[in-house]
Write a protein that holds these residues in place. Structure first.
Motif, PDB file in Angstrom:
ATOM      1  N   ALA A   1       0.822  -1.212   0.000  1.00 31.33           N
ATOM      2  CA  ALA A   1       0.000   0.000   0.000  1.00 31.33           C
ATOM      3  C   ALA A   1       0.855   1.262   0.000  1.00 31.33           C
ATOM      4  O   ALA A   1       1.944   1.287   0.581  1.00 31.33           O
ATOM      5  CB  ALA A   1      -0.901   0.013   1.229  1.00 31.33           C
ATOM      6  N   PRO A   2       0.392   2.340  -0.635  1.00 31.06           N
ATOM      7  CA  PRO A   2       1.033   3.650  -0.464  1.00 31.06           C
ATOM      8  C   PRO A   2       0.982   4.051   1.009  1.00 31.06           C
ATOM      9  O   PRO A   2       0.037   3.688   1.725  1.00 31.06           O
ATOM     10  CB  PRO A   2       0.170   4.588  -1.323  1.00 31.06           C
ATOM     11  N   ASP A   3       1.986   4.811   1.471  1.00 30.49           N
ATOM     12  CA  ASP A   3       2.058   5.170   2.892  1.00 30.49           C
ATOM     13  C   ASP A   3       0.797   5.854   3.396  1.00 30.49           C
ATOM     14  O   ASP A   3       0.378   5.662   4.536  1.00 30.49           O
ATOM     15  CB  ASP A   3       3.279   6.073   3.141  1.00 30.49           C
ATOM     16  N   SER A   4       0.182   6.672   2.546  1.00 34.07           N
ATOM     17  CA  SER A   4      -0.983   7.439   2.980  1.00 34.07           C
ATOM     18  C   SER A   4      -2.277   6.633   2.949  1.00 34.07           C
ATOM     19  O   SER A   4      -3.337   7.138   3.335  1.00 34.07           O
ATOM     20  CB  SER A   4      -1.159   8.670   2.091  1.00 34.07           C
ATOM     21  N   LYS A   5      -2.214   5.354   2.507  1.00 32.90           N
ATOM     22  CA  LYS A   5      -3.425   4.544   2.389  1.00 32.90           C
ATOM     23  C   LYS A   5      -3.290   3.189   3.073  1.00 32.90           C
ATOM     24  O   LYS A   5      -4.044   2.270   2.778  1.00 32.90           O
ATOM     25  CB  LYS A   5      -3.783   4.337   0.910  1.00 32.90           C
ATOM     26  N   ARG A   6      -2.349   3.068   3.984  1.00 28.91           N
ATOM     27  CA  ARG A   6      -2.148   1.767   4.621  1.00 28.91           C
ATOM     28  C   ARG A   6      -3.364   1.337   5.437  1.00 28.91           C
ATOM     29  O   ARG A   6      -3.710   0.159   5.478  1.00 28.91           O
ATOM     30  CB  ARG A   6      -0.903   1.796   5.513  1.00 28.91           C
ATOM     31  N   GLY A   7      -4.021   2.278   6.096  1.00 25.30           N
ATOM     32  CA  GLY A   7      -5.227   1.938   6.848  1.00 25.30           C
ATOM     33  C   GLY A   7      -6.330   1.424   5.946  1.00 25.30           C
ATOM     34  O   GLY A   7      -6.993   0.426   6.256  1.00 25.30           O
ATOM     35  N   PHE A   8      -6.510   2.093   4.811  1.00 30.34           N
ATOM     36  CA  PHE A   8      -7.546   1.669   3.864  1.00 30.34           C
ATOM     37  C   PHE A   8      -7.225   0.299   3.282  1.00 30.34           C
ATOM     38  O   PHE A   8      -8.093  -0.587   3.243  1.00 30.34           O
ATOM     39  CB  PHE A   8      -7.675   2.705   2.745  1.00 30.34           C
ATOM     40  N   PHE A   9      -5.974   0.099   2.825  1.00 29.87           N
ATOM     41  CA  PHE A   9      -5.602  -1.199   2.263  1.00 29.87           C
ATOM     42  C   PHE A   9      -5.709  -2.293   3.320  1.00 29.87           C
ATOM     43  O   PHE A   9      -6.164  -3.409   3.029  1.00 29.87           O
ATOM     44  CB  PHE A   9      -4.177  -1.140   1.697  1.00 29.87           C
ATOM     45  N   GLY A  10      -5.264  -1.999   4.536  1.00 31.94           N
ATOM     46  CA  GLY A  10      -5.380  -2.988   5.597  1.00 31.94           C
ATOM     47  C   GLY A  10      -6.821  -3.344   5.897  1.00 31.94           C
ATOM     48  O   GLY A  10      -7.143  -4.492   6.200  1.00 31.94           O
ATOM     49  N   SER A  11      -7.706  -2.377   5.787  1.00 36.37           N
ATOM     50  CA  SER A  11      -9.125  -2.649   6.032  1.00 36.37           C
ATOM     51  C   SER A  11      -9.689  -3.611   4.994  1.00 36.37           C
ATOM     52  O   SER A  11     -10.610  -4.378   5.281  1.00 36.37           O
ATOM     53  CB  SER A  11      -9.928  -1.348   6.037  1.00 36.37           C
ATOM     54  N   LEU A  12      -9.136  -3.586   3.775  1.00 28.38           N
ATOM     55  CA  LEU A  12      -9.610  -4.505   2.735  1.00 28.38           C
ATOM     56  C   LEU A  12      -9.255  -5.948   3.067  1.00 28.38           C
ATOM     57  O   LEU A  12      -9.945  -6.882   2.634  1.00 28.38           O
ATOM     58  CB  LEU A  12      -9.016  -4.107   1.378  1.00 28.38           C
ATOM     59  N   HIS A  13      -8.183  -6.137   3.824  1.00 28.99           N
ATOM     60  CA  HIS A  13      -7.860  -7.467   4.337  1.00 28.99           C
ATOM     61  C   HIS A  13      -8.996  -7.970   5.225  1.00 28.99           C
ATOM     62  O   HIS A  13      -9.424  -9.130   5.126  1.00 28.99           O
ATOM     63  CB  HIS A  13      -6.543  -7.377   5.121  1.00 28.99           C
TER      64      HIS A  13
ATOM     65  N   VAL B   1     -18.874  -5.057   6.355  1.00 29.30           N
ATOM     66  CA  VAL B   1     -18.151  -4.879   5.095  1.00 29.30           C
ATOM     67  C   VAL B   1     -18.241  -3.436   4.612  1.00 29.30           C
ATOM     68  O   VAL B   1     -17.266  -2.869   4.112  1.00 29.30           O
ATOM     69  CB  VAL B   1     -18.704  -5.850   4.027  1.00 29.30           C
ATOM     70  N   ALA B   2     -19.401  -2.820   4.779  1.00 28.36           N
ATOM     71  CA  ALA B   2     -19.583  -1.439   4.314  1.00 28.36           C
ATOM     72  C   ALA B   2     -18.836  -0.439   5.181  1.00 28.36           C
ATOM     73  O   ALA B   2     -18.261   0.536   4.678  1.00 28.36           O
ATOM     74  CB  ALA B   2     -21.076  -1.102   4.285  1.00 28.36           C
ATOM     75  N   ALA B   3     -18.821  -0.667   6.494  1.00 28.32           N
ATOM     76  CA  ALA B   3     -18.246   0.322   7.411  1.00 28.32           C
ATOM     77  C   ALA B   3     -16.736   0.203   7.561  1.00 28.32           C
ATOM     78  O   ALA B   3     -16.058   1.208   7.815  1.00 28.32           O
ATOM     79  CB  ALA B   3     -18.909   0.192   8.785  1.00 28.32           C
ATOM     80  N   THR B   4     -16.180  -0.993   7.404  1.00 30.94           N
ATOM     81  CA  THR B   4     -14.755  -1.209   7.688  1.00 30.94           C
ATOM     82  C   THR B   4     -13.825  -0.359   6.821  1.00 30.94           C
ATOM     83  O   THR B   4     -12.895   0.273   7.342  1.00 30.94           O
ATOM     84  CB  THR B   4     -14.415  -2.707   7.557  1.00 30.94           C
ATOM     85  N   PRO B   5     -13.991  -0.303   5.479  1.00 31.81           N
ATOM     86  CA  PRO B   5     -13.095   0.558   4.686  1.00 31.81           C
ATOM     87  C   PRO B   5     -13.198   2.031   5.054  1.00 31.81           C
ATOM     88  O   PRO B   5     -12.205   2.758   4.984  1.00 31.81           O
ATOM     89  CB  PRO B   5     -13.567   0.319   3.239  1.00 31.81           C
ATOM     90  N   ILE B   6     -14.375   2.469   5.452  1.00 27.97           N
ATOM     91  CA  ILE B   6     -14.552   3.859   5.871  1.00 27.97           C
ATOM     92  C   ILE B   6     -13.706   4.135   7.109  1.00 27.97           C
ATOM     93  O   ILE B   6     -12.996   5.159   7.182  1.00 27.97           O
ATOM     94  CB  ILE B   6     -16.034   4.159   6.145  1.00 27.97           C
ATOM     95  N   MET B   7     -13.745   3.228   8.077  1.00 26.28           N
ATOM     96  CA  MET B   7     -12.965   3.402   9.299  1.00 26.28           C
ATOM     97  C   MET B   7     -11.467   3.322   9.012  1.00 26.28           C
ATOM     98  O   MET B   7     -10.668   4.044   9.612  1.00 26.28           O
ATOM     99  CB  MET B   7     -13.357   2.355  10.340  1.00 26.28           C
ATOM    100  N   GLY B   8     -11.079   2.448   8.064  1.00 21.15           N
ATOM    101  CA  GLY B   8      -9.675   2.371   7.692  1.00 21.15           C
ATOM    102  C   GLY B   8      -9.187   3.659   7.067  1.00 21.15           C
ATOM    103  O   GLY B   8      -8.089   4.151   7.375  1.00 21.15           O
ATOM    104  N   ALA B   9     -10.003   4.234   6.173  1.00 17.54           N
ATOM    105  CA  ALA B   9      -9.636   5.498   5.524  1.00 17.54           C
ATOM    106  C   ALA B   9      -9.590   6.643   6.531  1.00 17.54           C
ATOM    107  O   ALA B   9      -8.715   7.515   6.463  1.00 17.54           O
ATOM    108  CB  ALA B   9     -10.631   5.804   4.410  1.00 17.54           C
ATOM    109  N   ILE B  10     -10.522   6.658   7.484  1.00 16.79           N
ATOM    110  CA  ILE B  10     -10.507   7.699   8.515  1.00 16.79           C
ATOM    111  C   ILE B  10      -9.228   7.614   9.342  1.00 16.79           C
ATOM    112  O   ILE B  10      -8.614   8.630   9.682  1.00 16.79           O
ATOM    113  CB  ILE B  10     -11.751   7.574   9.426  1.00 16.79           C
ATOM    114  N   SER B  11      -8.788   6.380   9.633  1.00 18.43           N
ATOM    115  CA  SER B  11      -7.570   6.227  10.431  1.00 18.43           C
ATOM    116  C   SER B  11      -6.328   6.712   9.688  1.00 18.43           C
ATOM    117  O   SER B  11      -5.329   7.073  10.313  1.00 18.43           O
ATOM    118  CB  SER B  11      -7.382   4.760  10.845  1.00 18.43           C
ATOM    119  N   ASP B  12      -6.368   6.726   8.351  1.00 14.85           N
ATOM    120  CA  ASP B  12      -5.261   7.295   7.577  1.00 14.85           C
ATOM    121  C   ASP B  12      -5.174   8.807   7.775  1.00 14.85           C
ATOM    122  O   ASP B  12      -4.096   9.399   7.660  1.00 14.85           O
ATOM    123  CB  ASP B  12      -5.429   6.990   6.084  1.00 14.85           C
ATOM    124  N   ARG B  13      -6.295   9.428   8.076  1.00 16.72           N
ATOM    125  CA  ARG B  13      -6.334  10.887   8.230  1.00 16.72           C
ATOM    126  C   ARG B  13      -6.122  11.332   9.675  1.00 16.72           C
ATOM    127  O   ARG B  13      -5.371  12.272   9.946  1.00 16.72           O
ATOM    128  CB  ARG B  13      -7.675  11.428   7.712  1.00 16.72           C
TER     129      ARG B  13
END
Length: 438
Positions: free
Chosen positions: A154-166, A299-311
Motif C-alpha cells: 500500500a502507499p504510505d498514505s493509504k495503509r489503513g484503507f488497504f489494511g481494512s480490505l484485508h 463490510v460497508a463500514a470497515t473501509p470507511i474506518m480504515g480510511a478515517i484512520s489514515d487521516r
C-alpha cells in the motif's frame, strides 16, 4: 523530464505501486476469503456438529464440545504463527501465502467428507479435531501473510484503507458462509440439512482453493521484503539493538490489542447466532440472515474506518471502538433479552457490526506497523495467533460457560466490557503508527 514522460502516458512509480497494491489485494484477499468462509462456517453450524459428532453427550455438553472443537482450531494457530511466520521472514510473503492456501483447502474439503459418529463412533470427533488443528495451523500463518501482503504494497498514505480490505475479504468470507448456511437451512428440511446439507460449504474448497493458489503465484514479492533482501545481500542491515530495542513493548501492545479485537470479533460474529437461538428464541434460519445482514454492515463500514484512520491516526479510531463496546454492550444485550424479535435482533447485530468496524478498519495496519520489516512476519504472526487462540477461539465457549454457570443470559457482556476496558488502556499506552514510514 520525469514529469514529461508521465504526461505522455508512462505510469509514475506511485501509480505503479498502487496498481500492484490492488493486484496484491486480490491475490491475498481471495485466499483470505476462502479461509474465513470455511474456518468460521463451523461456528454457524455448531449446533449441527454437536448433533452429528458429539451426541453421545447431553444437549448442553454436546454444544460445549462442539464449541470446544471450534476453539481447538485456534490452539494450533500460535504454532502455525511461529513456524510459518519465520518462513515468511526468510522465504517471503508469497511463498507463505501459497503453502497456507493448500493446507486450508485440503483440510477443509476433508471435513466435508467426514463420516459422523453414527458411522465410525469416536473416530469421527477425533478426525474432526485433527482437521481443525490443521486448519488452525494454516490460519496461524495465513492471517499475517495476507495482511502483510496488502499493507506492504500500500502507499504510505493509504495503509489503513488497504489494511481494512484485508478485513473486508475475511468478512466477505464470513458473509458468504452465513448466506450459504442460511439458504441451505431455509430450503432443506431439518433432516436433510443435518444429514448432508451441512457438508456443502466445506466442499467448496475443492473449487476455490486451486483458483486462489494460481492467483497468488502470479504476484511478486512486496517492496518492503525486496528491500529487506537487498539489505541482507549488501550487509547494510540495521544494528540489532536498533532493531530489537522496543520488541518487548511492541509484543505486549500487539498481544493486548489483538486479544481485545479477537474476543469482540468472535462474540459478535460467531457467538451471536447461537445466543439468538438459545436465549432470544429466534429460529435458526432467521439468525443466519441476521448474521448475514450484520456482516453486510461490517463490510460497508470497515473501509470507511480504515480510511478515517489514515487521516486522524489509528489511536483515535481504536479508542472509539473500545469505548462504545464498554458503554453500550450491556444495554444492547438487555434490549434483546427483554423480549426482542427478528427486527430487534437485526438492529442490535448491525449496531454491533458497526461498532466492530472501528477495530477492523485500522486494526490490520496498526499491527503491521508495530514491528519492523525484518521481525514482522515471525513476531506478529506468533503473537497475534497466540492472542487469538486465547481470547478469540474460545470466546463462544467461555460465553456459553458463563451463561451456564451464572444462569444469566446477560453474562457474556461482562466478558466483553472487561476486554474493552483493557483495550482502552492498551490504546492509550501505544504510540501512533499511521504517519511513519513502514
Amino acid at each position: 523530464m520525469d514529469q514529461a514522460m508521465n504526461l505522455q502516458g508512462e505510469a509514475s512509480p506511485h501509480s505503479s505501486t498502487t496498481g500492484m497494491g490492488y493486484k496484491a489485494m486480490l491475490a491475498s484477499g481471495i485466499g483470505h476469503f476462502l479461509e474465513w468462509f470455511e474456518f468460521a462456517t463451523y461456528s454457524y453450524l455448531a449446533v449441527v456438529f454437536s448433533k452429528n459428532f458429539f451426541h453421545f453427550a447431553s444437549d448442553s455438553t454436546s454444544l460445549l464440545l462442539s464449541f470446544a472443537t471450534f476453539g481447538v482450531g485456534f490452539v494450533a494457530r500460535p504454532l502455525g504463527g511461529i513456524v510459518l511466520g519465520q518462513l515468511g521472514n526468510r522465504l517471503g510473503r508469497r511463498s507463505l501465502l501459497v503453502s497456507t492456501m493448500w493446507m486450508m483447502a485440503l483440510s477443509t474439503f476433508a471435513i466435508g467428507c467426514l463420516p459422523t459418529y453414527d458411522s465410525i463412533g469416536l473416530w469421527a470427533p477425533i478426525f474432526l479435531v485433527t482437521l481443525r488443528l490443521i486448519q488452525g495451523f494454516s490460519l496461524g500463518g495465513e492471517w499475517a501473510a495476507a495482511a502483510m501482503y496488502m499493507v506492504e504494497w500500500a502507499p504510505d498514505s493509504k495503509r489503513g484503507f488497504f489494511g481494512s480490505l484485508h478485513q473486508v475479504s475475511g468478512a466477505l468470507g464470513l458473509l458468504f458462509g452465513s448466506i450459504t448456511v442460511a439458504i441451505l437451512s431455509s430450503t432443506l428440511n431439518q433432516e436433510a440439512f443435518n444429514n448432508w446439507g451441512w457438508r456443502v460449504p466445506f466442499l467448496f474448497a475443492a473449487v476455490i482453493g486451486p483458483i486462489a493458489v494460481v492467483i497468488r503465484r502470479r504476484i511478486g514479492e512486496t517492496p518492503a521484503f525486496e528491500k529487506l533482501k537487498a539489505e541482507r545481500t549488501s550487509g547494510q542491515m540495521r544494528a540489532p539493538v536498533a532493531r530489537h530495542s522496543n520488541k518487548l513493548k511492541n509484543s505486549i501492545v500487539t498481544f493486548s490489542l489483538a486479544s481485545t479485537w479477537s474476543l469482540l470479533f468472535f462474540i459478535v460474529m460467531s457467538f451471536m447466532p447461537v445466543f439468538l437461538q438459545k436465549h432470544v428464541k429466534i429460529p435458526a434460519s432467521e439468525t443466519f440472515w441476521i448474521s448475514s445482514l450484520g456482516l453486510v454492515a461490517l463490510v460497508a463500514a470497515t473501509p470507511i474506518m480504515g480510511a478515517i484512520s489514515d487521516r486522524v491516526g489509528r489511536r483515535p479510531v481504536l479508542l472509539a471502538g473500545c469505548a462504545v463496546f464498554a458503554v453500550f454492550t450491556y444495554f444492547l444485550f438487555s434490549f434483546l433479552l427483554a423480549g426482542g424479535g427478528f427486527a430487534e435482533a437485526l438492529i442490535v447485530e448491525v449496531a454491533l457490526a458497526v461498532m466492530l468496524s472501528l477495530f477492523c478498519g485500522p486494526g490490520t495496519a496498526t499491527l503491521i506497523e508495530i514491528f519492523p520489516t525484518e521481525l514482522r512476519s515471525g513476531w506478529m504472526s506468533s503473537i497475534y495467533s497466540l492472542s487469538t487462540a486465547i481470547a478469540g477461539g474460545f470466546a463462544p465457549f467461555i460465553a456459553t460457560w458463563l451463561v451456564g454457570v451464572t444462569g444469566l443470559g446477560i453474562a457474556p457482556t461482562f466478558l466483553v466490557i472487561g476486554f474493552a476496558i483493557s483495550g482502552i488502556v492498551t490504546v492509550l499506552a501505544m504510540r501512533e503508527t499511521a504517519f511513519k514510514k513502514l
